[in-house]
Design a protein around this motif. Structure first.
Motif, PDB file in Angstrom:
ATOM      1  N   THR A   1       1.611 -24.536 -31.531  1.00 18.28           N
ATOM      2  CA  THR A   1       2.745 -23.616 -31.615  1.00 18.28           C
ATOM      3  C   THR A   1       3.297 -23.326 -30.226  1.00 18.28           C
ATOM      4  O   THR A   1       4.513 -23.284 -30.024  1.00 18.28           O
ATOM      5  N   LYS A   2       2.395 -23.165 -29.268  1.00 16.79           N
ATOM      6  CA  LYS A   2       2.806 -22.856 -27.894  1.00 16.79           C
ATOM      7  C   LYS A   2       3.625 -24.000 -27.294  1.00 16.79           C
ATOM      8  O   LYS A   2       4.688 -23.784 -26.709  1.00 16.79           O
TER       9      LYS A   2
ATOM     10  N   ARG B   1       7.159 -34.117 -17.631  1.00 18.02           N
ATOM     11  CA  ARG B   1       7.010 -33.554 -16.282  1.00 18.02           C
ATOM     12  C   ARG B   1       7.478 -32.112 -16.241  1.00 18.02           C
ATOM     13  O   ARG B   1       6.865 -31.265 -15.593  1.00 18.02           O
ATOM     14  N   ARG B   2       8.552 -31.806 -16.939  1.00 15.22           N
ATOM     15  CA  ARG B   2       9.052 -30.418 -16.974  1.00 15.22           C
ATOM     16  C   ARG B   2       8.093 -29.503 -17.722  1.00 15.22           C
ATOM     17  O   ARG B   2       8.011 -28.312 -17.446  1.00 15.22           O
ATOM     18  N   LEU B   3       7.368 -30.067 -18.694  1.00 13.24           N
ATOM     19  CA  LEU B   3       6.406 -29.276 -19.462  1.00 13.24           C
ATOM     20  C   LEU B   3       5.029 -29.264 -18.806  1.00 13.24           C
ATOM     21  O   LEU B   3       4.123 -28.597 -19.290  1.00 13.24           O
TER      22      LEU B   3
ATOM     23  N   ARG C   1      11.011 -26.619 -27.515  1.00 12.29           N
ATOM     24  CA  ARG C   1      12.270 -26.113 -28.087  1.00 12.29           C
ATOM     25  C   ARG C   1      13.067 -25.330 -27.040  1.00 12.29           C
ATOM     26  O   ARG C   1      14.279 -25.489 -26.932  1.00 12.29           O
ATOM     27  N   ASP C   2      12.382 -24.477 -26.286  1.00 13.20           N
ATOM     28  CA  ASP C   2      13.058 -23.702 -25.243  1.00 13.20           C
ATOM     29  C   ASP C   2      13.680 -24.619 -24.196  1.00 13.20           C
ATOM     30  O   ASP C   2      14.806 -24.404 -23.755  1.00 13.20           O
ATOM     31  N   LEU C   3      12.938 -25.646 -23.816  1.00 13.58           N
ATOM     32  CA  LEU C   3      13.435 -26.574 -22.803  1.00 13.58           C
ATOM     33  C   LEU C   3      14.649 -27.344 -23.305  1.00 13.58           C
ATOM     34  O   LEU C   3      15.666 -27.443 -22.622  1.00 13.58           O
TER      35      LEU C   3
END
Length: 90
Positions: free
Chosen positions: A38-39, A17-19, A45-47
């Motif tokens: 990759t995106k 849901r966050r993504l 990874r950032d999350l």
């Protein structure tokens, strides 16, 4: 990736849901059934590396809001029907 998600106490659904992707897609990516772009990998990874994960509303919160709205609609409908009956009888 999955270990980090579990250590953060997050479900696949919460991460998905966050993504802004489906839980099914996240599950397939994490299981290696679908190639990880990759995106998307960077977004995951950032999350997971973030100290402050953005808040997400739980399903129960959404259902509570739906219940409140439904009750308000029923109340308003009863009031309108009462006014309509009074108008017709006048």
């Amino acid at each position: 990736m999955e270990r980090t998600r579990r250590e953060a106490g997050l479900t696949q659904e919460a991460i998905a849901r966050r993504l802004d992707i489906s839980q099914a897609h996240y599950s397939k990516v994490s299981a290696g059934l679908v190639p990880l772009s990759t995106k998307l990998e960077k977004r995951i990874r950032d999350l997971l590396a973030s100290d402050k994960l953005p808040p997400i509303r739980s399903r129960s919160t959404e259902l509570d809001e739906i219940d409140k709205l439904s009750a308000a609609i029923r109340r308003d409908t009863r009031q309108l029907l009462a006014k309509l009956r009074a108008f017709k009888s006048a």
